[in-house]
Scaffold this active site. Sequence first.
Site, PDB file in Angstrom:
ATOM      1  N   CYS A   1       0.862  -1.183   0.000  1.00 37.37           N
ATOM      2  CA  CYS A   1       0.000   0.000   0.000  1.00 37.37           C
ATOM      3  C   CYS A   1       0.901   1.236   0.000  1.00 37.37           C
ATOM      4  O   CYS A   1       1.589   1.501   0.994  1.00 37.37           O
ATOM      5  CB  CYS A   1      -0.905  -0.008   1.229  1.00 37.37           C
ATOM      6  SG  CYS A   1      -1.954   1.449   1.336  1.00 37.37           S
TER       7      CYS A   1
ATOM      8  N   CYS B   1      -4.849   6.054  -4.279  1.00 39.12           N
ATOM      9  CA  CYS B   1      -4.186   4.759  -4.135  1.00 39.12           C
ATOM     10  C   CYS B   1      -2.743   4.958  -4.595  1.00 39.12           C
ATOM     11  O   CYS B   1      -2.497   5.252  -5.770  1.00 39.12           O
ATOM     12  CB  CYS B   1      -4.890   3.712  -4.996  1.00 39.12           C
ATOM     13  SG  CYS B   1      -4.042   2.122  -5.048  1.00 39.12           S
TER      14      CYS B   1
HETATM   15  N1  LIG Z   1      -6.438  -2.339  -2.183  1.00 41.62           N
HETATM   16  C1  LIG Z   1      -5.053  -2.648  -2.475  1.00 41.62           C
HETATM   17  C2  LIG Z   1      -4.133  -2.391  -1.331  1.00 41.62           C
HETATM   18  C3  LIG Z   1      -4.087  -0.949  -0.897  1.00 41.62           C
HETATM   19  C4  LIG Z   1      -3.461  -0.004  -1.906  1.00 41.62           C
HETATM   20  C5  LIG Z   1      -3.315   1.356  -1.327  1.00 41.62           C
HETATM   21  N2  LIG Z   1      -4.482   2.092  -1.094  1.00 41.62           N
HETATM   22  C6  LIG Z   1      -2.198   2.177  -1.920  1.00 41.62           C
HETATM   23  O1  LIG Z   1      -2.116   3.360  -1.553  1.00 41.62           O
HETATM   24  O2  LIG Z   1      -1.350   1.655  -2.655  1.00 41.62           O
HETATM   25  C7  LIG Z   1      -4.910  -4.120  -2.889  1.00 41.62           C
HETATM   26  O3  LIG Z   1      -5.742  -4.953  -2.498  1.00 41.62           O
HETATM   27  O4  LIG Z   1      -3.943  -4.428  -3.594  1.00 41.62           O
END
Ligand SMILES: N[C@@H](CCC[C@H](N)C(=O)O)C(=O)O
Length: 279
Positions: free
Chosen positions: A86, A217
């Site tokens: 993340c 993200c």
């Molecule tokens: N939902 C993603 C993991 C989280 C990603 C995050 N919000 C970021 O900032 O990179 C997954 O399941 O891969």
Amino acid sequence: MRNRGPAFVKGHGTQNDFVILPDTGGELELTAERVRALCDRRRGLGADGVLRVIRTGALPDAPADVPADVWFMDYRNADGSIAEMCGNGVRVFARYLVESGLAEPGELLIGTRAGVRPVRTRPDGRVTVQMGQIKFFGESATSVSGVDFAGVAVDVGNPHLACVGDVDLDALDLTGTPPRDTGLFPDGVNIEFVQPLGGDEVRMRVHERGVGETRSCGTGTVAATAAALRAAGEDTGSRVVHVPGGTVEVEITSAGSTLTGPAVLVGGGQLGAEWWQNP
Ligand SMILES: N[C@@H](CCC[C@H](N)C(=O)O)C(=O)O
């Protein structure tokens, strides 16, 4: 509150928000149900994910290539699932380590399920993360409200489908989960919709695996930059990525990728012992 449960801190990176659970003794039983309850915006604290702060050596399923004494970001999505990496979370995690005295400001290493990530905290509150080598692993497509979007599959430690085009981002309805190629993405996928703005700027919206639409993200902005560069016929370069929750900067070189952006700690407190037992 007389009976106190675990301590928590709330933080966010470009409004991708997290509950941080310090577990320096490696004692918390972090079940999927507890993660779902913590992230629930009505019955819990509300967040896109949970970041447990634990020594790598105390986590039974930690990757073998992460040294035991490194602080490990045990990341969980809001639906209780585990993800490898993340990008916004790592920045917030680093800020927490420094603010709580667990690490010195400046250069530090953070363990993740995608490997060790070198991080630099900056005096202005921003954090730069070395995100490693991105890998393209195919082409695919999805659709939103009956409109098809072609994209490239990008591995940023976790899986992404980055769709670059002249898309009206404001018109996208991302309340549902866009379909995916289950052959290419057997474990789910984070999907970015990326609109080049000219020069080195792009806009992005994202639907995250295990969460839904989020306001940012970090790994997604790296995937978006890689895909935008590829669409422009370039392997390396940088992009300023505007997401609904703010702006980050991504650079991709032949040596790897970096992500720079804000990391904010909002406040903290103590969970109720009864709530933690039966959330
Ligand atoms: N939902 C993603 C993991 C989280 C990603 C995050 N919000 C970021 O900032 O990179 C997954 O399941 O891969």
